[in-house]
Design an enzyme around this catalytic site. Structure first.
Site, PDB file in Angstrom:
ATOM      1  N   SER A  22      18.412  39.693  51.273  1.00  0.00           N
ATOM      2  CA  SER A  22      17.555  38.726  52.007  1.00  0.00           C
ATOM      3  C   SER A  22      16.239  38.490  51.194  1.00  0.00           C
ATOM      4  O   SER A  22      15.675  37.373  51.045  1.00  0.00           O
ATOM      5  CB  SER A  22      16.935  39.182  53.239  1.00  0.00           C
ATOM      6  OG  SER A  22      16.353  40.518  53.002  1.00  0.00           O
ATOM      7  N   GLU A  34       7.782  42.322  50.941  1.00  0.00           N
ATOM      8  CA  GLU A  34       8.095  40.809  50.225  1.00  0.00           C
ATOM      9  C   GLU A  34       6.714  40.511  49.926  1.00  0.00           C
ATOM     10  O   GLU A  34       6.610  39.795  48.681  1.00  0.00           O
ATOM     11  CB  GLU A  34       8.668  40.024  51.204  1.00  0.00           C
ATOM     12  CG  GLU A  34      10.099  40.277  51.760  1.00  0.00           C
ATOM     13  CD  GLU A  34      11.165  39.617  50.590  1.00  0.00           C
ATOM     14  OE1 GLU A  34      11.036  38.774  49.824  1.00  0.00           O
ATOM     15  OE2 GLU A  34      11.990  40.293  50.279  1.00  0.00           O
TER      16      GLU A  34
END
Ligand code: DGL
Length: 277
Positions: A12, A153
């Site tokens: 992802s 992230e």
């Protein structure tokens, strides 16, 4: 005679880089195409069917761009799609991930193991089967570390928020006496220093990436796809997010550069317009 193939790796987001790093360490000559689906990160809170559809389109894209073997460098996508991908692409070898409950159950002395993974991974049949097959007689405590993927992230590997999420997850497990923590999400190896700080000495943290890299090498050998020689293999990074951001992330996490490309979802397909960075 060998026909070296690129390894297609996807996640992802930047989590799969923990697997990429291990692969690169033992297979430096192999070309790599990495796909980060950052438009859709995080995967872990999405329905398994949706993640399965993303995974199929990404696999298709990677094969079109020269991948001869696919590493599903994401526990969530493996839980949602591995079985399906093998059926849809029968000619392609796949390496998937499952939480490393087996080695944890084999080596725990206290008989208590903590597993950190996403909600989707815990829901999948793969996790249930791993626990059933390998963890009888072992107490498993699990936590989804809500929000940790987003912290990683954002590059906040040692921030207050990551620390709070991990302390909340690990403190009850440590109180119960776990001596092993299984990292069941490929983002989490990037916070191992924080996990080790919270757990203290005497708790083993299992990152499955080196085992996944070894399995990748075995499969390349078996299919005569191994690249030989000393030249480093070319590396291309694609993201459905912003390639400049991905370049900064890769450089911060791995101190490394490759070629960076934008890729765009159009309905259920992915397009990659040139030029690249
Ligand atoms: N890195 C992924 C995993 O291993 C996905 C995390 C997410 O996007 O939620 O599960």
């Amino acid at each position: 005679m060998n026909h070296p193939a690129a390894i297609g790796i996807f996640d992802s987001g930047v989590g799969g880089l923990s697997v990429y790093r291990a692969i690169r360490e033992i297979l430096p000559a192999q070309p790599v195409i990495y796909f980060a689906d950052q438009q859709h990160v995080p995967y872990g809170s999405r329905p398994l069917e949706e993640v399965r559809d993303f995974s199929e389109a990404i696999t298709h894209f990677l094969i079109q761009h020269g991948a001869g073997l696919i590493v599903v460098a994401c526990n969530t996508a493996s839980a949602a799609a591995l079985h399906h991908l093998r059926a849809v692409f029968p000619h392609i070898p796949f390496v998937g991930m499952e939480p490393a409950v087996k080695p944890a159950a084999e080596t725990t002395r206290s008989g208590k193991v903590g597993v950190l993974a996403t909600p989707a991974t815990f829901q999948g049949a793969l996790y249930a089967s791993v626990v059933e097959r390998f963890a009888s007689g072992v107490k498993i405590m699990s936590d989804t570390c809500n929000g940790l993927v987003q912290e990683i992230e954002a590059g906040r590997l040692n921030g207050n928020s990551a620390r709070h999420i991990l302390e909340t997850a690990l403190t009850p497990m440590l109180r119960e006496g776990i001596d092993t923590v299984v990292l069941g999400c490929t983002h989490y190896p990037f916070v191992i220093p924080l996990i080790e700080e919270i757990c203290g000495a005497g708790v083993r943290v299992i990152d499955p990436a080196p085992a996944v890299a070894r399995q990748t090498r075995r499969l390349l050998e078996r299919h005569n796809l191994l690249a030989e020689g000393d030249q480093p293999g070319e590396v291309h990074f694609y993201t459905s997010g912003d390639p400049l951001t991905l370049r900064r992330q890769v450089s911060a996490l791995l101190g490394e550069h490759g070629r960076y490309h934008a890729a765009r979802w159009e309905d259920s397909h992915i397009l990659a317009p040139e030029p690249s960075l």
